[in-house]
Scaffold this motif. Structure first.
Motif, PDB file in Angstrom:
ATOM      1  N   GLU A 171       0.890  -1.301   0.084  1.00 28.09           N
ATOM      2  CA  GLU A 171      -0.043  -0.176  -0.022  1.00 28.09           C
ATOM      3  C   GLU A 171       0.914   1.304   0.062  1.00 28.09           C
ATOM      4  N   PRO A 172       0.492   2.283  -0.595  1.00 27.18           N
ATOM      5  CA  PRO A 172       1.161   3.552  -0.717  1.00 27.18           C
ATOM      6  C   PRO A 172       1.360   4.134   0.741  1.00 27.18           C
ATOM      7  N   VAL A 173       2.738   4.689   0.741  1.00 26.87           N
ATOM      8  CA  VAL A 173       2.830   5.478   2.130  1.00 26.87           C
ATOM      9  C   VAL A 173       2.458   7.006   2.184  1.00 26.87           C
ATOM     10  N   PHE A 174       1.909   7.418   3.152  1.00 25.60           N
ATOM     11  CA  PHE A 174       1.252   8.791   3.215  1.00 25.60           C
ATOM     12  C   PHE A 174       1.955   9.494   4.127  1.00 25.60           C
ATOM     13  N   GLY A 175       2.283  10.763   3.625  1.00 28.08           N
ATOM     14  CA  GLY A 175       2.741  11.730   4.842  1.00 28.08           C
ATOM     15  C   GLY A 175       1.928  12.649   4.841  1.00 28.08           C
ATOM     16  N   PRO A 176       2.523  13.902   5.488  1.00 32.20           N
ATOM     17  CA  PRO A 176       1.429  15.097   5.821  1.00 32.20           C
ATOM     18  C   PRO A 176       0.972  15.674   4.715  1.00 32.20           C
ATOM     19  N   LEU A 177       1.530  15.573   3.499  1.00 34.80           N
ATOM     20  CA  LEU A 177       1.176  16.127   2.259  1.00 34.80           C
ATOM     21  C   LEU A 177       0.614  15.048   1.125  1.00 34.80           C
ATOM     22  N   GLY A 178       0.364  14.118   1.642  1.00 33.19           N
ATOM     23  CA  GLY A 178      -0.088  12.967   0.587  1.00 33.19           C
ATOM     24  C   GLY A 178       0.672  11.990   0.503  1.00 33.19           C
ATOM     25  N   PRO A 179       0.707  11.061  -0.674  1.00 31.20           N
ATOM     26  CA  PRO A 179       1.409   9.953  -0.921  1.00 31.20           C
ATOM     27  C   PRO A 179       3.239  10.409  -1.074  1.00 31.20           C
ATOM     28  N   VAL A 180       4.159   9.666  -0.430  1.00 29.13           N
ATOM     29  CA  VAL A 180       5.310   9.921  -0.226  1.00 29.13           C
ATOM     30  C   VAL A 180       6.079   9.284  -1.536  1.00 29.13           C
ATOM     31  N   VAL A 181       6.969   9.994  -2.386  1.00 28.99           N
ATOM     32  CA  VAL A 181       7.082   9.748  -3.707  1.00 28.99           C
ATOM     33  C   VAL A 181       8.730   9.350  -3.398  1.00 28.99           C
ATOM     34  N   ASP A 182       9.343   8.124  -4.307  1.00 32.27           N
ATOM     35  CA  ASP A 182      10.756   7.976  -3.993  1.00 32.27           C
ATOM     36  C   ASP A 182      11.340   9.017  -4.905  1.00 32.27           C
ATOM     37  N   PRO A 183      12.316   9.488  -4.287  1.00 33.03           N
ATOM     38  CA  PRO A 183      13.264  10.773  -5.032  1.00 33.03           C
ATOM     39  C   PRO A 183      13.955   9.935  -6.129  1.00 33.03           C
ATOM     40  N   MET A 184      14.421   9.006  -6.152  1.00 31.01           N
ATOM     41  CA  MET A 184      15.298   7.986  -7.012  1.00 31.01           C
ATOM     42  C   MET A 184      14.532   7.751  -8.293  1.00 31.01           C
ATOM     43  N   THR A 185      13.336   7.215  -8.042  1.00 27.80           N
ATOM     44  CA  THR A 185      12.323   6.597  -8.974  1.00 27.80           C
ATOM     45  C   THR A 185      11.309   7.620  -9.577  1.00 27.80           C
ATOM     46  N   GLY A 186      11.013   8.256  -8.655  1.00 29.25           N
ATOM     47  CA  GLY A 186       9.722   9.156  -8.914  1.00 29.25           C
ATOM     48  C   GLY A 186       8.474   8.565  -8.784  1.00 29.25           C
ATOM     49  N   GLN A 187       8.577   7.073  -8.150  1.00 27.70           N
ATOM     50  CA  GLN A 187       7.126   6.541  -8.121  1.00 27.70           C
ATOM     51  C   GLN A 187       6.837   6.468  -6.611  1.00 27.70           C
ATOM     52  N   PRO A 188       5.666   6.383  -6.343  1.00 30.75           N
ATOM     53  CA  PRO A 188       5.068   6.428  -4.902  1.00 30.75           C
ATOM     54  C   PRO A 188       5.726   5.308  -3.962  1.00 30.75           C
ATOM     55  N   LEU A 189       6.112   5.450  -2.948  1.00 31.53           N
ATOM     56  CA  LEU A 189       6.599   4.659  -2.126  1.00 31.53           C
ATOM     57  C   LEU A 189       5.516   3.664  -1.661  1.00 31.53           C
ATOM     58  N   THR A 190       5.744   2.432  -1.428  1.00 34.93           N
ATOM     59  CA  THR A 190       4.775   1.436  -0.914  1.00 34.93           C
ATOM     60  C   THR A 190       5.355   0.629   0.394  1.00 34.93           C
ATOM     61  N   GLN A 191       4.540   0.140   1.069  1.00 31.05           N
ATOM     62  CA  GLN A 191       4.877  -0.813   2.193  1.00 31.05           C
ATOM     63  C   GLN A 191       4.121  -1.935   2.483  1.00 31.05           C
ATOM     64  N   PRO A 192       4.648  -3.050   2.866  1.00 28.42           N
ATOM     65  CA  PRO A 192       4.023  -4.240   2.863  1.00 28.42           C
ATOM     66  C   PRO A 192       2.877  -4.106   4.305  1.00 28.42           C
ATOM     67  N   VAL A 193       1.552  -4.337   3.844  1.00 25.91           N
ATOM     68  CA  VAL A 193       0.453  -4.280   4.843  1.00 25.91           C
ATOM     69  C   VAL A 193      -0.380  -5.707   5.098  1.00 25.91           C
ATOM     70  N   THR A 194      -0.481  -6.174   6.376  1.00 28.65           N
ATOM     71  CA  THR A 194      -1.084  -7.471   6.398  1.00 28.65           C
ATOM     72  C   THR A 194      -2.538  -6.952   6.749  1.00 28.65           C
ATOM     73  N   LYS A 195      -3.620  -7.632   5.905  1.00 34.47           N
ATOM     74  CA  LYS A 195      -4.946  -7.249   6.196  1.00 34.47           C
ATOM     75  C   LYS A 195      -5.823  -8.350   5.771  1.00 34.47           C
ATOM     76  N   ASN A 196      -7.015  -8.275   6.294  1.00 44.47           N
ATOM     77  CA  ASN A 196      -7.857  -9.503   5.514  1.00 44.47           C
ATOM     78  C   ASN A 196      -8.265  -9.406   4.197  1.00 44.47           C
ATOM     79  N   ASN A 197      -8.204 -10.580   3.624  1.00 45.44           N
ATOM     80  CA  ASN A 197      -8.412 -10.715   2.069  1.00 45.44           C
ATOM     81  C   ASN A 197      -9.901 -10.467   1.841  1.00 45.44           C
ATOM     82  N   THR A 198     -10.079  -9.281   1.597  1.00 47.66           N
ATOM     83  CA  THR A 198     -11.777  -9.002   1.455  1.00 47.66           C
ATOM     84  C   THR A 198     -12.152  -9.568  -0.028  1.00 47.66           C
TER      85      THR A 198
END
Length: 621
Positions: A471-498
């Motif tokens: 899932e995207p990582v959100f900061g105070p101003l919105g989604p956090v972008v990787d400065p090297m690739t310009g792509q939104p940063l993501t992090q693994p999140v465990t949740k129910n398989n809806t």
């Protein structure tokens, strides 16, 4: 010609509209009576009174099953002589106990409670979902409501469970055994879901009612009136009968609490929609409860439509139990009296007096009497009485779908292995028929349980069928972008398989597949084994049979069986090499003398062990 005027208004429209309005008013008044205590009280009292006789009969049936007899008290009351006893033959309880293993095996001998079949994707693998649901619903003591309900259905003809929200359980869902004499509905009901009212009876203490005020929102004023009415009576320490009342208004189930004892003038808890926290699986929007959370298990199904028409083992066995108790008690009492010694003077005294009892004289060995005496006893009972008891036992076993017991208990010498095998097969078929009603009950109960579990999982209130997603990582101003690739940063999140949880499923009792069909297949394979064992199919056939018979360790056994041919081949190679080596050493003795002494001993031992392998393997081959 006269002009004929036409109109779009149908004749009698005003009459039809007035009838519709009147019907709607009647329906609204009927719905209001469900929720207004003063109007509903009359119906509540009538329904509770209608079940008073059934509650009394329930207590009598339980007493008939237990046959709790105080022989000494009966002797003191003069209902039994001093040398008599009463031996109960508990036919009812025996038949109930004989039938229960099949149900328990059906419920417990499966690695899963139910099977899931997705109605949206028929190819979906649901094993993980099934095991996750099974783990959550098999909490500590989960079997007890089923066993109590089964025992009640066998005894009285039907019993029931209630599905409730219980946050102490892993999936927040639990089952409660209601009890045959604690669930009231119109006695003309064919299906409880179409009943106007359903009432469950509870026995609670005044202390519990005080707790209900704080935890469940009971009316303090009505509880206090109930306590005041009991304050100066002997019932102050006794339990109070309170009732949970459910009814349907506009398709929604409403729940309320009431008490019919003196002093209570209103609901203990006013009617509110029953909240089981159900949500729509596609939208997540809360939805009302539309069915009663009660599920009835009938003992047997017949063409008689009403629920109250179902009969249990007490109804079917009470006369047989009474007859066998009378026969056995009479036989034992006859033996007791026949074992006693009676005496009378050998010669008449000439007075012509009527028969009378003289003072007893204790019989002691080595004594001599001064007059001749006749010693005698009553006749021993006919041994045919025992055969009559055996007849009842065999007939009872056959009537209760227990042909194996009938063959074992029959007193003759014609019992053969074939007859026993046929009896076992017949009993399995009969058990399969009897388990049909239990399968339907299990399916209904756990289908409703799944709706609650599904809603709890979709709302995130429980951890169920977890999966890891990025899932995207959100900061105070919105989604956090990787400065090297310009792509939104993501992090693994465990949740129910809806995605899987929200699907619609067809749920069936797993015992149908894992117990009944599995046992039928095992029996068929066991019968076919003598033929299959003589064909090239034997290895594969045996592996499949082992997997079926031993699902927990079968795979280990199959692995060992698969390794056996390789081990046999290695033993054969080693044995042949040892034989060749032995022949070479006999023709060239210098081969051994050229080796160091310690190696000569090792070579000799290895050769002997190799030859022993050949000798052991030859008979097996």
């Amino acid at each position: 010609m006269a002009k004929i005027e036409t109109t779009n208004e149908l004749p009698g429209t005003d009459v039809l509209e007035s009838q519709i309005i009147a019907q709607q008013q009647e329906q609204q008044e009927a719905q209001d009576e469900l929720l207004d205590y003063k109007k509903a009280k009359i119906h509540l009292q009538r329904l509770v009174k209608d079940w008073l006789n059934e509650r009394q009969e329930t207590l009598l049936r339980r007493a008939e099953r237990e046959v709790n007899i105080d022989v000494e008290a009966l002797r003191q009351k003069g209902k039994l002589d001093d040398d008599e006893t009463l031996i109960p033959v508990r036919v009812i309880d025996t038949n109930i106990q004989r039938e229960q293993p099949a149900y328990i095996n059906y419920l417990k001998n499966s690695r899963r409670l139910v099977t899931f079949n997705s109605l949206e994707n028929s190819q979906q693998d649901t094993q993980t979902l099934e095991l996750e649901f099974t783990r959550g619903m098999t909490y500590m003591g989960w079997e007890t409501p089923h066993f109590k309900t089964l025992d009640g259905a066998q005894t009285h003809g039907w019993d029931s469970v209630e599905v409730v929200l219980d946050y102490s359980k892993p999936l927040h869902v639990a089952l409660e055994s209601v009890g045959h004499d604690n669930l009231f509905f119109p006695r003309s009901s064919i299906d409880i879901q179409f009943a106007a009212r359903v009432i469950r009876r509870y026995e609670v203490t005044l202390l519990q009612l005080d707790k209900f005020v704080a935890t469940h929102g009971f009316a303090q004023e009505q509880i206090q009136k109930l306590k005041d009415a009991r304050e100066d009576s002997q019932k102050a320490m006794e339990t109070v009968e309170v009732y949970k009342h459910m009814c349907k208004k506009d398709g929604t189930v409403y729940v309320s609490w009431f008490c019919l004892e003196n002093g209570v003038e209103d609901w203990l808890k006013a009617p509110v929609p029953l909240d089981l926290e159900l949500v729509d699986p596609k939208t997540g929007v809360p939805k009302p409860t539309t069915i009663y959370p009660y599920f009835i298990l009938p003992y047997r199904e017949s063409e008689r439509p009403h629920i109250v028409d179902h009969k249990g083992r007490v109804y079917y066995d009470r006369n047989k139990q009474e007859a066998q108790t009378a026969i056995l008690s009479g036989f034992v009492n006859g033996l007791t009296r026949a074992a006693n010694i009676y005496a009378s003077p050998k010669n008449e005294d000439g007075t012509g007096a009527s028969l009378k009892e003289l003072d007893g004289i204790a019989l002691v060995g080595g004594r001599i009497f001064n007059k001749p005496i006749d010693f005698w006893s009553t006749p021993y009972p006919d041994p045919g009485v025992l055969r009559a008891l055996q007849y009842f036992d065999v007939a009872n076993s056959q009537e209760t779908n227990q042909p194996t017991f009938a063959v074992n208990n029959r007193e003759d010498s014609r019992k053969t292995a074939t007859e026993m095998n046929i009896a076992q097969q017949q009993q399995q078929l009969l058990n399969s028929v009897q388990l049909t009603m239990f399968s339907k009950y299990v399916r209904e109960v756990y289908t409703f349980c799944w709706l609650l579990v599904q809603s709890q999982a979709l709302a995130g209130k429980i951890s169920f069928l977890l999966t890891t997603v990025n899932e995207p990582v959100f900061g105070p101003l919105g989604p956090v972008v990787d400065p090297m690739t310009g792509q939104p940063l993501t992090q693994p999140v465990t949740k129910n398989n809806t995605a899987i949880i929200s699907q619609a499923y067809d749920i069936r009792a797993a015992g149908d597949v894992d117990v009944i069909q599995r046992q039928e297949k095992i029996n068929q394979m066991m019968q076919d084994w003598p033929v299959i064992s003589q064909t090239p199919l034997r290895d594969k056939f045996l592996q499949d049979l082992i997997r079926l018979k031993y699902p927990d360790v079968g795979e280990q056994y199959v692995t060992l069986l698969a390794q056996q041919p390789q081990m046999d081949a290695m033993k054969g190679i080693i044995g042949r090499l040892a034989t060749i080596m032995q022949g070479a050493m006999q023709q060239n003795p210098e081969m051994m003398t050229s080796l160091p002494p310690e190696q000569q001993a090792d070579v000799g031992n290895l050769v002997q062990q190799g030859i022993a392998m050949v000798q052991q393997q030859t008979p097996q081959q």
